[in-house]
Design a protein around this motif. Structure first.
Motif, PDB file in Angstrom:
ATOM      1  N   PRO A  78       0.806  -1.233   0.000  1.00 24.62           N
ATOM      2  CA  PRO A  78       0.000   0.000   0.000  1.00 24.62           C
ATOM      3  C   PRO A  78       0.837   1.280   0.000  1.00 24.62           C
ATOM      4  O   PRO A  78       0.534   2.232  -0.714  1.00 24.62           O
ATOM      5  N   LYS A  79       1.944   1.267   0.761  1.00 27.50           N
ATOM      6  CA  LYS A  79       2.755   2.478   0.880  1.00 27.50           C
ATOM      7  C   LYS A  79       3.403   2.840  -0.467  1.00 27.50           C
ATOM      8  O   LYS A  79       3.386   3.995  -0.882  1.00 27.50           O
ATOM      9  N   LEU A  80       3.932   1.818  -1.127  1.00 27.64           N
ATOM     10  CA  LEU A  80       4.605   2.041  -2.413  1.00 27.64           C
ATOM     11  C   LEU A  80       3.599   2.526  -3.465  1.00 27.64           C
ATOM     12  O   LEU A  80       3.861   3.489  -4.205  1.00 27.64           O
ATOM     13  N   HIS A  81       2.426   1.873  -3.495  1.00 32.21           N
ATOM     14  CA  HIS A  81       1.391   2.266  -4.457  1.00 32.21           C
ATOM     15  C   HIS A  81       0.936   3.705  -4.199  1.00 32.21           C
ATOM     16  O   HIS A  81       0.796   4.490  -5.140  1.00 32.21           O
ATOM     17  N   GLU A  82       0.750   4.022  -2.937  1.00 35.40           N
ATOM     18  CA  GLU A  82       0.268   5.376  -2.583  1.00 35.40           C
ATOM     19  C   GLU A  82       1.294   6.424  -3.004  1.00 35.40           C
ATOM     20  O   GLU A  82       0.957   7.469  -3.561  1.00 35.40           O
ATOM     21  N   MET A  83       2.571   6.103  -2.758  1.00 42.51           N
ATOM     22  CA  MET A  83       3.658   7.038  -3.087  1.00 42.51           C
ATOM     23  C   MET A  83       3.709   7.271  -4.609  1.00 42.51           C
ATOM     24  O   MET A  83       3.802   8.416  -5.081  1.00 42.51           O
ATOM     25  N   ILE A  84       3.606   6.189  -5.379  1.00 36.27           N
ATOM     26  CA  ILE A  84       3.671   6.299  -6.844  1.00 36.27           C
ATOM     27  C   ILE A  84       2.459   7.064  -7.373  1.00 36.27           C
ATOM     28  O   ILE A  84       2.583   7.927  -8.252  1.00 36.27           O
ATOM     29  N   GLU A  85       1.298   6.787  -6.792  1.00 34.64           N
ATOM     30  CA  GLU A  85       0.069   7.462  -7.212  1.00 34.64           C
ATOM     31  C   GLU A  85       0.154   8.971  -6.947  1.00 34.64           C
ATOM     32  O   GLU A  85      -0.149   9.788  -7.816  1.00 34.64           O
ATOM     33  N   ARG A  86       0.623   9.308  -5.757  1.00 37.48           N
ATOM     34  CA  ARG A  86       0.715  10.721  -5.365  1.00 37.48           C
ATOM     35  C   ARG A  86       1.712  11.468  -6.247  1.00 37.48           C
ATOM     36  O   ARG A  86       1.420  12.554  -6.770  1.00 37.48           O
ATOM     37  N   LEU A  87       2.897  10.880  -6.443  1.00 39.78           N
ATOM     38  CA  LEU A  87       3.917  11.562  -7.244  1.00 39.78           C
ATOM     39  C   LEU A  87       3.525  11.633  -8.720  1.00 39.78           C
ATOM     40  O   LEU A  87       3.852  12.602  -9.402  1.00 39.78           O
ATOM     41  N   SER A  88       2.793  10.616  -9.197  1.00 38.04           N
ATOM     42  CA  SER A  88       2.329  10.654 -10.594  1.00 38.04           C
ATOM     43  C   SER A  88       1.386  11.827 -10.801  1.00 38.04           C
ATOM     44  O   SER A  88       1.454  12.532 -11.812  1.00 38.04           O
ATOM     45  N   LYS A  89       0.507  12.024  -9.811  1.00 35.57           N
ATOM     46  CA  LYS A  89      -0.438  13.156  -9.901  1.00 35.57           C
ATOM     47  C   LYS A  89       0.326  14.460  -9.953  1.00 35.57           C
ATOM     48  O   LYS A  89       0.030  15.342 -10.765  1.00 35.57           O
ATOM     49  N   ILE A  90       1.318  14.595  -9.074  1.00 39.01           N
ATOM     50  CA  ILE A  90       2.116  15.829  -9.045  1.00 39.01           C
ATOM     51  C   ILE A  90       2.821  16.024 -10.386  1.00 39.01           C
ATOM     52  O   ILE A  90       2.905  17.126 -10.913  1.00 39.01           O
ATOM     53  N   GLY A  91       3.327  14.935 -10.948  1.00 38.13           N
ATOM     54  CA  GLY A  91       4.055  15.012 -12.214  1.00 38.13           C
ATOM     55  C   GLY A  91       3.164  15.173 -13.425  1.00 38.13           C
ATOM     56  O   GLY A  91       3.657  15.396 -14.524  1.00 38.13           O
ATOM     57  N   GLY A  92       1.860  15.010 -13.214  1.00 40.94           N
ATOM     58  CA  GLY A  92       0.925  15.175 -14.323  1.00 40.94           C
ATOM     59  C   GLY A  92       0.918  14.007 -15.292  1.00 40.94           C
ATOM     60  O   GLY A  92       0.713  14.174 -16.493  1.00 40.94           O
ATOM     61  N   ILE A  93       1.210  12.799 -14.788  1.00 46.05           N
ATOM     62  CA  ILE A  93       1.158  11.597 -15.642  1.00 46.05           C
ATOM     63  C   ILE A  93       0.227  10.570 -14.994  1.00 46.05           C
ATOM     64  O   ILE A  93       0.020  10.609 -13.769  1.00 46.05           O
ATOM     65  N   PRO A  94      -0.338   9.655 -15.793  1.00 47.71           N
ATOM     66  CA  PRO A  94      -1.161   8.613 -15.168  1.00 47.71           C
ATOM     67  C   PRO A  94      -0.304   7.686 -14.307  1.00 47.71           C
ATOM     68  O   PRO A  94       0.888   7.532 -14.577  1.00 47.71           O
ATOM     69  N   LYS A  95      -0.938   7.106 -13.291  1.00 46.05           N
ATOM     70  CA  LYS A  95      -0.182   6.160 -12.455  1.00 46.05           C
ATOM     71  C   LYS A  95       0.273   4.984 -13.324  1.00 46.05           C
ATOM     72  O   LYS A  95      -0.524   4.459 -14.110  1.00 46.05           O
ATOM     73  N   PRO A  96       1.558   4.590 -13.244  1.00 46.00           N
ATOM     74  CA  PRO A  96       2.020   3.453 -14.056  1.00 46.00           C
ATOM     75  C   PRO A  96       1.130   2.230 -13.874  1.00 46.00           C
ATOM     76  O   PRO A  96       0.651   1.959 -12.774  1.00 46.00           O
ATOM     77  N   ARG A  97       0.949   1.506 -14.990  1.00 48.38           N
ATOM     78  CA  ARG A  97       0.032   0.372 -14.971  1.00 48.38           C
ATOM     79  C   ARG A  97       0.517  -0.734 -14.027  1.00 48.38           C
ATOM     80  O   ARG A  97      -0.259  -1.373 -13.353  1.00 48.38           O
ATOM     81  N   THR A  98       1.815  -0.937 -13.971  1.00 47.38           N
ATOM     82  CA  THR A  98       2.352  -2.014 -13.135  1.00 47.38           C
ATOM     83  C   THR A  98       3.352  -1.473 -12.114  1.00 47.38           C
ATOM     84  O   THR A  98       4.229  -0.687 -12.461  1.00 47.38           O
ATOM     85  N   VAL A  99       3.188  -1.913 -10.887  1.00 45.69           N
ATOM     86  CA  VAL A  99       4.179  -1.646  -9.839  1.00 45.69           C
ATOM     87  C   VAL A  99       4.751  -3.015  -9.488  1.00 45.69           C
ATOM     88  O   VAL A  99       4.000  -3.947  -9.193  1.00 45.69           O
ATOM     89  N   ALA A 100       6.078  -3.144  -9.566  1.00 49.00           N
ATOM     90  CA  ALA A 100       6.674  -4.477  -9.373  1.00 49.00           C
ATOM     91  C   ALA A 100       7.818  -4.432  -8.382  1.00 49.00           C
ATOM     92  O   ALA A 100       8.416  -3.377  -8.135  1.00 49.00           O
ATOM     93  N   ILE A 101       8.095  -5.600  -7.822  1.00 44.98           N
ATOM     94  CA  ILE A 101       9.196  -5.729  -6.861  1.00 44.98           C
ATOM     95  C   ILE A 101      10.110  -6.866  -7.295  1.00 44.98           C
ATOM     96  O   ILE A 101       9.651  -7.925  -7.699  1.00 44.98           O
ATOM     97  N   MET A 102      11.414  -6.602  -7.214  1.00 48.45           N
ATOM     98  CA  MET A 102      12.403  -7.658  -7.515  1.00 48.45           C
ATOM     99  C   MET A 102      13.023  -8.110  -6.203  1.00 48.45           C
ATOM    100  O   MET A 102      13.446  -7.262  -5.408  1.00 48.45           O
ATOM    101  N   GLU A 103      13.071  -9.412  -6.003  1.00 45.41           N
ATOM    102  CA  GLU A 103      13.701  -9.960  -4.790  1.00 45.41           C
ATOM    103  C   GLU A 103      15.213  -9.880  -4.972  1.00 45.41           C
ATOM    104  O   GLU A 103      15.843 -10.796  -5.454  1.00 45.41           O
TER     105      GLU A 103
END
Lengths: 308, 192
Positions: A78-103
């Motif tokens: 949730p934290k990572l998604h929220e951060m990406i969503e918030r910064l995308s709004k500020i940047g004026g771009i849609p939230k990226p379709r995929t948020v991924a994590i590499m182990e």
């Protein structure tokens, strides 16, 4: 919230344009060589464009597959998604379709995708564990800036010349091996035709290496531009500066391997041969961390927020 | 062998002193920070060996029992269980004592003995368990470089590199020879 009137770094823009112009000259030179050689430039470029198209449309899937990045949902991160969503709004771009994590313990992140709508942002578990929230925001801002600046598209198409020149190099190499550059088929002036093809071959090799240098230079400029854009997005250049110092500093040198995997490999005495090497830095896709941090700190010291 | 002469005291020397590298780890014990004794050794350690087909390793339990009779290693954990590593062809000899000095003496003694068997190259590291505040860590002595480094495992192959850096600074400040960061290799299955 949206900040579209972002202050420009004019010097950086001019440098990027100059690099672009030099790339154009390289394209023209390559085209000229193709005409001289008698090879069909359209045929060669169509193959190159096909290869680049494949790379352009498949890049996100290929990168996710090779890095073994796993898409995570909002419920999982949730934290990572929220951060990406918030910064995308500020940047004026849609939230990226995929948020991924590499182990992966090494702290790292990347953005890919052919357009903001098809973008992916991926971070390593090492990045999540090593950076604090502010630093993570700095890195995410940088990656979103790459999406906003359409760097995947710019770099993929800019590298078309490298793809074409590389393809030609291979083609001419095999022609030289098996057909003597086709000299025997050219009536009368076999020797002259062969010499001409040799000139073309050498010319293509030179263009290939110059293009590689130009692409790397362009990539470094795009990185600096993404640093700047990302810093403006997050509202704090020091967040990214701190993250960069942490990522590329001493912590980054700590290896992931088990001691028993390397004890016979003389690993304790190896100094990375290319570190600090001038040629290696010319071919590097990222500017040195010291330069990036210095620029961000410079931004912080100026009344950078007035640029917004 | 030269390496081991510099690493360890002579096996017959009566007491360990700080002339051997391994004993420098004892400087960690009850270190003060702002009047608080927050970094300590926990009284457990292990010697990591890279096994091969030498008779010493083929029946390591018997080999160690014999060694114990000869050297009277009071700190070696018995019964000798969990010696073999599942992932690597290596084995661990575990030591336990409230007397850290005695524990170091025993590791020195067994190391010298193993080196005398011609198996010096098979000794990988000595690992000491310690605590900093409430957090456990390992202080690893790499036998190939005669230097120490910290390891703070978090489980699932993750490490707390930041804390390792802090511990590294601390142990270097008290004169323990510190391994360069690029050699701070992990150890995945330390049995202590």
């Amino acid at each position: 919230m949206q900040r579209n009137s972002i202050g420009k770094d004019h010097q950086l823009t001019i440098r990027m344009l100059a690099t672009g112009l030099m790339l154009l000259v390289a394209y023209l030179a390559l085209f000229g060589l193709l005409l001289i050689s008698g090879l069909n430039p359209i045929f060669v470029f169509v193959i190159g464009i096909g290869m680049v198209f494949f790379q352009y449309f498949m890049s996100d899937k290929l990168v996710l597959k090779t890095t073994k990045a796993k898409a995570v949902t909002k419920e999982e991160q949730p934290k990572l998604h929220e951060m990406i969503e918030r910064l995308s709004k500020i940047g004026g771009i849609p939230k990226p379709r995929t948020v991924a994590i590499m182990e992966m313990e090494a702290p790292n992140a990347f953005a890919t995708g052919r357009s903001p709508k098809h973008a992916t942002v991926a971070v390593t578990t090492g990045l999540l564990s090593k950076l604090n929230d502010k630093e993570l925001e700095g890195v995410i801002g940088h990656e979103l800036a790459h999406i906003k600046n359409r760097d995947v598209m710019v770099m993929t198409w800019a590298s078309l010349i490298v793809v074409v020149a590389g393809f030609l190099m291979q083609m001419l190499f095999w022609m030289s091996l098996f057909g003597g550059f086709g000299g025997h088929r050219r009536q009368g002036n076999g020797g002259q035709a062969m010499a001409m093809m040799m000139v073309v071959y050498i010319g293509v090799i030179i263009i290939y290496f110059i293009s590689q240098l130009l692409i790397s230079t362009l990539s470094r400029y795009r990185e600096l531009a993404a640093d700047r854009e990302g810093a403006i997005m997050t509202g704090s250049p020091t967040n990214l500066a701190s993250a960069l110092k942490k990522i590329s500093g001493q912590i980054a040198q700590i290896p992931e391997k088990d001691l028993r995997q390397v004890e016979h490999a003389n690993a304790f005495f190896i100094i990375p041969a290319l570190q600090g090497n001038a040629i290696a830095s010319l071919m590097s896709s990222h500017p040195p961390t010291e330069i990036r941090v210095a620029r961000l700190m410079e931004m912080q010291q100026q009344n950078w927020h007035l640029l917004r | 062998m030269r390496l081991f002469r510099t690493l360890f005291k002579k096996p017959d020397s009566p007491e360990s002193n700080e002339s051997d590298i391994l004993s420098t780890v004892l400087r960690i014990t009850n270190r003060d920070t702002n009047g608080k004794k927050d970094i300590n050794l926990s009284g457990e350690s292990t010697l990591l060996l890279n096994a091969n087909d030498h008779p010493f390793f083929t029946d390591i339990k018997s080999s160690l029992k014999e060694l114990d009779k000869e050297l009277f290693m009071s700190t070696m954990r018995t019964p000798l269980q969990g010696l073999k590593s599942e992932t690597y062809n290596s084995c661990w000899i575990i030591f336990e004592s409230t007397n850290n000095q005695k524990m170091v003496d025993d590791i020195n003694a067994i190391s010298s003995h193993i080196a005398n068997l011609g198996l010096g190259e098979n000794m990988t590291a000595a690992v000491f368990k310690g605590t900093i505040g409430d957090q456990s860590f390992y202080c690893i002595c790499n036998y190939r470089t005669s230097k120490f480094y910290p390891l703070v495992p978090l489980g699932h192959d993750m490490r707390d590199n930041e804390l390792e850096m802090k511990i590294g600074d601390r142990i270097a400040s008290i004169g323990i020879p510190l391994e360069p960061h690029e050699n701070w290799y992990s150890l995945s299955d330390v049995p202590i």
